[in-house]
Design a protein around this motif. Structure first.
Motif, short mmCIF file in Angstrom:
data_model
loop_
_atom_site.label_atom_id
_atom_site.label_comp_id
_atom_site.label_asym_id
_atom_site.label_seq_id
_atom_site.Cartn_x
_atom_site.Cartn_y
_atom_site.Cartn_z
N GLY A 123 61.31 13.72 -46.49
CA GLY A 123 61.27 12.37 -45.94
C GLY A 123 61.69 12.06 -44.64
O GLY A 123 61.31 11.14 -44.20
N SER A 124 62.54 13.19 -44.20
CA SER A 124 63.25 13.13 -42.69
C SER A 124 62.10 12.91 -41.66
O SER A 124 62.13 11.93 -40.53
CB SER A 124 64.11 13.66 -42.62
N PRO A 125 61.10 13.93 -41.66
CA PRO A 125 60.28 13.92 -40.63
C PRO A 125 59.45 12.49 -40.55
O PRO A 125 58.68 12.11 -39.44
CB PRO A 125 59.24 15.20 -40.93
N ARG A 126 59.12 11.72 -41.40
CA ARG A 126 58.11 10.52 -41.84
C ARG A 126 59.06 9.37 -41.34
O ARG A 126 58.35 8.26 -41.24
CB ARG A 126 57.65 10.65 -43.19
N ARG A 127 60.23 9.32 -41.31
CA ARG A 127 60.93 8.23 -41.23
C ARG A 127 60.57 7.40 -39.83
O ARG A 127 60.79 6.21 -39.88
CB ARG A 127 62.59 8.50 -41.19
N PRO A 128 60.73 8.08 -38.69
CA PRO A 128 60.50 7.28 -37.60
C PRO A 128 58.97 6.76 -37.57
O PRO A 128 58.69 5.67 -37.14
CB PRO A 128 60.29 8.32 -36.45
N ALA A 129 57.92 7.41 -38.18
CA ALA A 129 56.65 6.86 -38.16
C ALA A 129 56.71 5.58 -39.27
O ALA A 129 56.17 4.52 -39.10
CB ALA A 129 55.86 7.86 -38.80
N MET A 130 57.21 5.50 -40.42
CA MET A 130 57.64 4.45 -41.47
C MET A 130 58.37 3.33 -40.58
O MET A 130 58.04 2.27 -40.83
CB MET A 130 58.39 5.12 -42.50
N ALA A 131 59.47 3.54 -39.93
CA ALA A 131 60.17 2.64 -38.96
C ALA A 131 59.11 2.11 -37.99
O ALA A 131 59.26 0.72 -37.79
CB ALA A 131 61.11 3.40 -38.06
N HIS A 176 67.94 -0.09 -40.26
CA HIS A 176 67.59 -0.04 -41.67
C HIS A 176 67.29 1.01 -41.99
O HIS A 176 67.64 1.51 -43.39
CB HIS A 176 66.65 -1.19 -42.01
N PHE A 177 66.54 2.11 -41.26
CA PHE A 177 65.97 3.24 -41.52
C PHE A 177 67.06 4.48 -41.44
O PHE A 177 66.69 5.45 -41.47
CB PHE A 177 64.77 3.73 -41.06
N SER A 178 68.19 3.98 -40.67
CA SER A 178 69.08 5.15 -40.20
C SER A 178 68.32 5.96 -39.31
O SER A 178 68.77 7.16 -39.26
CB SER A 178 69.63 5.86 -41.37
N VAL A 179 67.61 5.56 -38.36
CA VAL A 179 66.87 6.51 -37.33
C VAL A 179 67.09 5.97 -36.02
O VAL A 179 67.18 4.67 -35.74
CB VAL A 179 65.41 6.40 -37.45
N PRO A 180 67.70 6.78 -35.11
CA PRO A 180 67.89 6.35 -33.78
C PRO A 180 66.87 5.75 -33.04
O PRO A 180 65.70 5.99 -33.31
CB PRO A 180 68.29 7.73 -33.06
#
Length: 196
Positions: A123-131, A176-180
């Motif tokens: 899930g971590s590589p997709r988090r920025p795209a989801m954000a 919210h997504f804990s992404v920088p």
């Protein structure tokens, strides 16, 4: 004739019977517990005696006995946990003497660590795209609200409002997504907003 005489002379007769049966039942439970405790003690002493006797037997007999006791103690475990218990019982009895033994042990521990790691999350590589998609959705909703409030059909980019909305949405979504926020691209958000 009075009612007491018809009922058997009083109420003490029926009340004594349940008390006597409860005492008998309690005595039977206590006796069964004592016998179970005695059996457990006897089985434990027999087990200790068998351990002493099999310790003096020949090596194949001793190995067969230790295998049987190992299977009995680990019968409730899964195959994987049983294999781990078997490896755990073997490792202290033998020491890694040569370099090859030490390498084999290191490889074994490495494989165990890989198993312990489990399935990769993915899930971590997709988090920025989801954000970015979430931020674009926020911007679109806020633009829609502003159009309804002002009565305008469009809000131009030259006004700077969409850029400010994108920056605000980027901050909110990064929390919210804990992404920088640096990993969330403002250009991608603007592109997604323009598509709609």
């Amino acid at each position: 004739m009075s009612r007491k005489a018809l009922n058997g002379g009083g109420q003490s007769g029926p009340a004594i019977k349940p008390l006597a049966t409860m005492q008998a039942r309690d005595a039977a439970k206590l006796e069964s517990f004592r016998s179970a405790l005695n059996r457990a003690r006897f089985n434990k002493s027999i087990g200790k005696l068998a351990d002493k006797m099999f310790a003096t037997k020949s090596r194949p007999v001793n190995e067969a006995y230790s295998e049987k006791t190992f299977r009995l103690t680990n019968a409730w475990k899964s195959e994987f946990r049983e294999a781990l218990a078997r490896a755990e019982s073997y490792l202290p009895s033998t020491k890694a003497v040569t370099q090859e033994d030490k390498r084999a042990l290191a490889d074994f521990i490495k494989k165990l660590k890989e198993l312990h790691r489990g399935r990769p999350r993915g899930g971590s590589p997709r988090r920025p795209a989801m954000a970015e998609r979430t931020a674009a959705h926020l911007v679109l909703e806020r633009l829609k609200y502003m159009r309804e409030k002002t009565g305008a059909k469009r809000i131009s980019k030259k006004s700077g409002i969409p850029a400010k909305l994108i920056a605000d949405a980027r901050k909110e979504v990064s929390l919210h997504f804990s992404v920088p926020a640096a990993k969330i691209s403002a250009d991608n958000i603007a592109r997604l907003v323009d598509k709609k």
